[in-house]
Enzyme design. Sequence first.
Site, PDB file in Angstrom:
ATOM      1  N   GLU A 167      24.065  -6.994 -11.414  1.00  0.00           N
ATOM      2  CA  GLU A 167      24.401  -5.575 -11.259  1.00  0.00           C
ATOM      3  C   GLU A 167      24.789  -5.252  -9.817  1.00  0.00           C
ATOM      4  O   GLU A 167      24.068  -5.646  -8.901  1.00  0.00           O
ATOM      5  CB  GLU A 167      23.208  -4.706 -11.676  1.00  0.00           C
ATOM      6  CG  GLU A 167      23.572  -3.250 -11.848  1.00  0.00           C
ATOM      7  CD  GLU A 167      22.440  -2.456 -12.479  1.00  0.00           C
ATOM      8  OE1 GLU A 167      22.703  -1.661 -13.389  1.00  0.00           O
ATOM      9  OE2 GLU A 167      21.276  -2.641 -12.069  1.00  0.00           O
ATOM     10  N   MET A 169      15.523  -6.112 -13.538  1.00  0.00           N
ATOM     11  CA  MET A 169      16.839  -5.912 -14.140  1.00  0.00           C
ATOM     12  C   MET A 169      16.741  -6.065 -15.645  1.00  0.00           C
ATOM     13  O   MET A 169      16.147  -7.018 -16.140  1.00  0.00           O
ATOM     14  CB  MET A 169      17.847  -6.920 -13.568  1.00  0.00           C
ATOM     15  CG  MET A 169      19.262  -6.726 -14.064  1.00  0.00           C
ATOM     16  SD  MET A 169      19.954  -5.141 -13.540  1.00  0.00           S
ATOM     17  CE  MET A 169      21.184  -4.922 -14.822  1.00  0.00           C
ATOM     18  N   HIS A 208      10.061   0.795 -17.721  1.00  0.00           N
ATOM     19  CA  HIS A 208      11.392   1.248 -17.272  1.00  0.00           C
ATOM     20  C   HIS A 208      12.464   0.305 -17.810  1.00  0.00           C
ATOM     21  O   HIS A 208      13.468   0.745 -18.395  1.00  0.00           O
ATOM     22  CB  HIS A 208      11.391   1.285 -15.742  1.00  0.00           C
ATOM     23  CG  HIS A 208      12.709   1.570 -15.103  1.00  0.00           C
ATOM     24  ND1 HIS A 208      12.947   2.704 -14.351  1.00  0.00           N
ATOM     25  CD2 HIS A 208      13.869   0.870 -15.064  1.00  0.00           C
ATOM     26  CE1 HIS A 208      14.196   2.688 -13.907  1.00  0.00           C
ATOM     27  NE2 HIS A 208      14.770   1.576 -14.315  1.00  0.00           N
ATOM     28  N   GLU A 209      12.254  -0.992 -17.607  1.00  0.00           N
ATOM     29  CA  GLU A 209      13.258  -1.959 -18.076  1.00  0.00           C
ATOM     30  C   GLU A 209      13.337  -1.979 -19.600  1.00  0.00           C
ATOM     31  O   GLU A 209      14.423  -2.153 -20.171  1.00  0.00           O
ATOM     32  CB  GLU A 209      12.928  -3.358 -17.545  1.00  0.00           C
ATOM     33  CG  GLU A 209      12.817  -3.466 -16.034  1.00  0.00           C
ATOM     34  CD  GLU A 209      14.010  -2.893 -15.291  1.00  0.00           C
ATOM     35  OE1 GLU A 209      15.151  -3.033 -15.775  1.00  0.00           O
ATOM     36  OE2 GLU A 209      13.799  -2.300 -14.217  1.00  0.00           O
TER      37      GLU A 209
END
Length: 859
Positions: free
Chosen positions: A134, A274, A306-307
């Site tokens: 990313e 990520m 979150h991921e």
Amino acid sequence: MPGENLTRDEARERAALLSVDGYEVSLDLRSAVGEADAEPRTFRSVTTIRFRCNEPGATTFADLIAPSVTSVSLNGKDLDPGQVFDGSRVLLEDLAAENELVVDARCAYSRTGEGMHRFVDPEDGEVYLYTQYEPADSRRVFAGFEQPDLKAPFRFEVRAPEGWTVWSNGAGELTDGVWRFAETKPISTYITCVVAGPYHYVTDSYSRTLPDGTRLDIPLGAMCRKGLAPYFDADDVFLVTKQGLDFFHEHFDYPYPFGKYDQAFVPEYNLGAMENPGLVTFREEYIFRGKVTRSSYEGRANVILHEMAHMWFGDLVTMVWWDDLWLKESFADFMGTLANVGATRFKDAWITFANRRKAWAYRADQLPSTHPITADIRDLQDAKLNFDGITYAKGASVLKQLVAYVGQDAFLEGARRYFKRHAYGNTRLGDLLSVLGETSGRDMGAWARSWLQTAGVNSLTPQVLLDAEGRVDELAVVQEAAESHPELRPHRVAVGLYRRDTEGALERYARAEVDVDGARTVVSELAGAEAPELVLVNDDDLTYCKIRFDETSLATLREHLGAMTDPLARALCWSALWNMTRDALLPAREFIGIVLRFSGRESDIGVLQMLHAWANSALVHYVAPGWRETGGLLLAEGALRELRAAGPGGEQQLAWARFLATVASAPEDLRLLRALLEGTEKIDGLEVDQELRWAFLEPLAAHGVADETVLAAELARDDTASGKRHQVRCLAARPSKAVKAQAWAQVVESDALSNALVEATITGFDQPSQRELTAPYASKYFEAIERVWGERSIQIGMDVVRGLFPALQDSQATLDATDAWLAAHEQAAPALRRLVLEARDDLARSLRGQACDAAADES
């Protein structure tokens, strides 16, 4: 390279032209071990892409950053690599309606955490690989169309050294010496992933029966380097993972779409984590080698969740371009905390969010580079810099406000429709607003214009008028905005009234929710209430704003903040006082005094550790220079007092020990740290484990007490990758002209260090106690940064430009030098200028804070 910085316009044109049917990527990573036969060390990458073209005969390009290309074939025709490859792009002319591109390249292993990162473990010599892409670094590993809206299924096959295991997004198996992986669902290039090496791997499984009777069985895996295996608490990682999968299945009504769920904790990682579908990567610092507080476990759980939220927000449904990065990051930030509170043992995660995440957002939103949550992202360099406090924390804060505005049920129903409507596709802002409008019945356009399409943070201040009997005659909320961003927004807020009870506890006795709109809003529900000692606007933290206080409330906090019983309300007050300090409305020494008076009574460990960071920042940046030494001694004295008073073996004790190491400078404090290291003195219950030993060694090195011999002996004791990073930081911290010159040269004049060691060297170089020693590097910084930006990868460039800015040379002269550089470099890369502008703003804020603090001294 001329084409390396892909623009939005180019991506839009290419997306209009192409549709991608699939990738087959074959990597040969056997060159990762053994002696390198050439520099840079490379691996073979063969990519086959099948794609359609809407305009036969048209010209476009594929993305690839590689030292060399062996061959290029388009629709069976061999192309001359020297003619079609320029180092970052492969020119594709005279396209057919249906096309097949085959690119055979030599790609380079990375030492900067971008592309295929190669790490050699100093402990045992083992080699570990992982990818990180990313926003646009898959092109360092295979040829492709590097933009989020050209999704496609991927098939990977990998040849690896004997004895290694390889993982990718899909399930894999080793057949005839080749690892072959199941085809993925259509996904974007930047979330493909390969992890390879002799990783320690642990497995588990997750099962759930869906409401329609479907049985869901998800294989779970977690991995780390062999050297970290003794510390790897995979059971807790799996516990949070299962709790998260339960939560999201209950609320999203869309089964996890990517098969298995592996989580890799990898070395020298640039990010927190990520969201690669099926193979999430994390920085290995989330494996704790020493004792840490509950806050660290909560933080790790929040990142895991979150991921996981990204599997739906970002992976299943992806933004068209990086303008709408918030469509994934803001949602993941919000949903991560919502899931942490709703599914795990960390029921106070909203307190951490209010105190820590929002502090990041408030800072970013007051920089000259602030931007709307839906940003204007012209190119990939812009995109790289927009992984910031606006996109993550402000966006998440605004979503929390949205939930208060439309209701959680309407919000989650909107998410469910969004997933079903756009699965495996790409979206823009309007797509989300459409479903939220359907489920809430609210005008989402007006809300979006106020909250998503304008920048800046509002401040809310209470005005209290009392009647003759001492009751509230009128209570109003005054909303203000910065001159640079004058937008006044609608806020759904709770206003709380607090006073002390007979036992002295400061508690809420009245509360009203109100829609604040415009410059002044009267809270009629609170008229007639008994006079408050404290008015807390934005009680319960429903909106995104800077809280201000009336004089009575501020006086109450100065004397009784520690008596406030509600931990979220207390955290909000601490955050508000810190914002006032940064805004030069509260003298920094007064903030430090309040911290010293009340932080020892702080029950939330995450808030306490944040207070330690803020107090140290106040000392380093915002107190008048003449008071720094006094302030440092007071903080060290307070830290030692609280350390000795803390319960033996508890996390409060550990937090105060670490804070003492941060602020220690007096000879007696340094002697204590050294004695604790050597075991000649003990504090009951305090275990000086390896991580705490390094924490104590850094101030000893910075003040000339621990020399190179001491640090070498410590590395021999902890001869690991983590130990090496600590040693490098401590070596660069020593107070010597020769040390600083060497550290500068290693980072600025050479690219020999890996990303992790660059970061460690910069951290050690920049010591607040060594302002005079590092003063000569201010001018060198401005002479070097444009060259560094042009020569190094964007990640290293960002680390150098941010980390070596002469912020500790906090004078008007440095501000003038910064302005002179900006004036002379108007044509410099916009991303580079943005970093310098941000650093300039922080410096100017420091000088205003110091002036405020000096004025308090004079008065």
